[in-house]
Design an enzyme around this catalytic site. Structure first.
Site, short mmCIF file in Angstrom:
data_model
loop_
_atom_site.label_atom_id
_atom_site.label_comp_id
_atom_site.label_asym_id
_atom_site.label_seq_id
_atom_site.Cartn_x
_atom_site.Cartn_y
_atom_site.Cartn_z
N HIS A 44 0.83 -1.20 0.00
CA HIS A 44 0.00 0.00 0.00
C HIS A 44 0.87 1.25 0.00
O HIS A 44 0.94 1.96 1.01
CB HIS A 44 -0.95 -0.03 1.20
N GLU A 131 -5.31 -8.93 3.99
CA GLU A 131 -4.61 -9.90 4.85
C GLU A 131 -5.61 -10.70 5.71
O GLU A 131 -5.50 -11.92 5.86
CB GLU A 131 -3.63 -9.17 5.77
N CYS A 194 3.65 -8.79 13.78
CA CYS A 194 5.03 -9.05 13.34
C CYS A 194 6.02 -8.13 14.05
O CYS A 194 5.65 -7.05 14.56
CB CYS A 194 5.14 -8.91 11.83
N SER A 270 5.72 0.15 4.21
CA SER A 270 5.83 0.12 2.75
C SER A 270 6.33 1.46 2.20
O SER A 270 6.19 1.73 1.00
CB SER A 270 4.49 -0.28 2.12
FE1 F3S Z 1 5.52 -8.74 6.73
FE2 F3S Z 1 5.26 -7.36 8.93
FE3 F3S Z 1 6.13 -6.23 6.75
S1 F3S Z 1 3.91 -8.95 8.21
S2 F3S Z 1 5.05 -7.30 5.13
S3 F3S Z 1 7.17 -7.85 7.91
S4 F3S Z 1 4.77 -5.29 8.23
#
Ligand code: F3S
Length: 304
Positions: A44, A131, A194, A270
């Site tokens: 994104h 997701e 994560c 991102s």
């Molecule tokens: Fe993966 Fe976490 Fe980046 S799930 S895409 S490492 S924000």
């Protein structure tokens, strides 16, 4: 107008491992001369998607009829189980750029399927995000909870088993867990947020209260960027969300920024490092312009 403005970038900000991995996959295919198309928005972030488009790499919304001449890439957020099964059934060649940590969420969610009676499976996250749509497909009986109110309204169960969107707000998830604790005697929690999300949230929590203003950079539809914005806003009311450096070219906005003695920058997972550098440079230029304006004012007063 502040005399000097100090610019700080959060210790952890911008591109995460999953995004870098996906871009490496695509760029190396492109460099080898493969024609590539991506299912869904790879990530994104508008500037990254524009760069891909400039290389002739399009993001397509439907994979009912993928171009057989092109290699299909699965976006970082993953796709529903059935969609992947259809690709395999139809013999479509594809490369899976789903982030391994999103894959882990899918596998963990699938592992929650159980025959134990009176068990409620819960996915904490945004039900409209790709997701979560993909994760839920691995456990159709799961319910998605996206707010405190929904957690309160949930029925009690003998067992509750929980996973969470990789980019969720850590504090929000803990709060939801505290509500679910009152709904069951047997709460089984798998914290699937994560590590990239955790460290970016921690970094902005530290930085935001120490500066006069905060700029959060990232796509308006980026889940992790929105979380960073909300976290920063709780710590600092002068928090602004922009998508890219050119959004700073607004006289009213820069007029406001000039009032600050210090500005913190953070960026979603991102957001490319070049974009963060451009913003840092813009703000540092603003500082030297302020100095010039101040010195000019002094010279004029002295001359007068
Ligand atoms: Fe993966 Fe976490 Fe980046 S799930 S895409 S490492 S924000």
């Amino acid at each position: 107008m502040a005399l000097f403005m100090k610019v700080y970038v959060a210790e952890e900000a911008g591109f995460c491992f999953g995004v870098k991995r996906a871009l490496n996959i695509i760029n190396s295919l492109h460099e080898k001369g493969h024609e590539v198309q991506v299912y869904g928005q790879l990530i994104h972030n508008r500037s990254v998607l524009d760069d891909l488009k400039a290389k002739g790499i399009d993001c397509i919304d439907s994979i009912d009829q993928p171009d057989p001449k092109k290699t299909l890439i699965i976006r970082t957020h993953g796709i529903p189980k059935q969609v992947e099964a259809n690709l395999k059934k139809n013999g479509v060649k594809y490369i899976d750029a789903t982030c391994p940590l999103v894959k882990k969420l899918q596998e963990t969610t699938e592992g929650l399927n159980t025959n134990t009676p009176n068990t409620q499976i819960v996915i904490v996250g945004d039900r409209n995000h790709p997701e979560i749509i993909a994760a839920k497909s691995y456990c159709p009986d799961a319910i998605v909870i996206d707010s405190e109110e929904e957690a309160h309204n949930m029925k009690s169960s003998d067992h509750i088993r929980v996973v969470v969107q990789t980019t969720s707000d850590v504090d929000f998830f803990e709060h939801i867990i505290s509500i679910l604790e009152n709904k069951t005697e047997n709460l089984h929690i798998q914290n699937t947020i994560c590590s990239a999300t955790k460290v970016r949230q921690e970094a902005i929590k530290k930085l935001a209260p120490r500066v006069d203003g905060v700029i959060v950079v990232g796509g308006k539809n980026s889940s992790n960027t929105k979380k960073l914005y909300n976290i920063a806003l709780k710590k600092n009311k002068n928090t602004f969300h922009i998508e890219k450096s050119s959004d700073l070219n607004d006289a009213h906005f820069t007029g406001k920024l000039k009032e600050f003695k210090s500005i913190g920058i953070t960026a979603g997972a991102s957001t490319p490092p070049e974009e963060i550098k451009k913003i840092e440079k813009f703000l540092n230029n603003l500082t030297s312009n302020i100095e010039k304006e101040t010195n000019h004012g002094r010279t004029e007063r002295n001359a007068g």
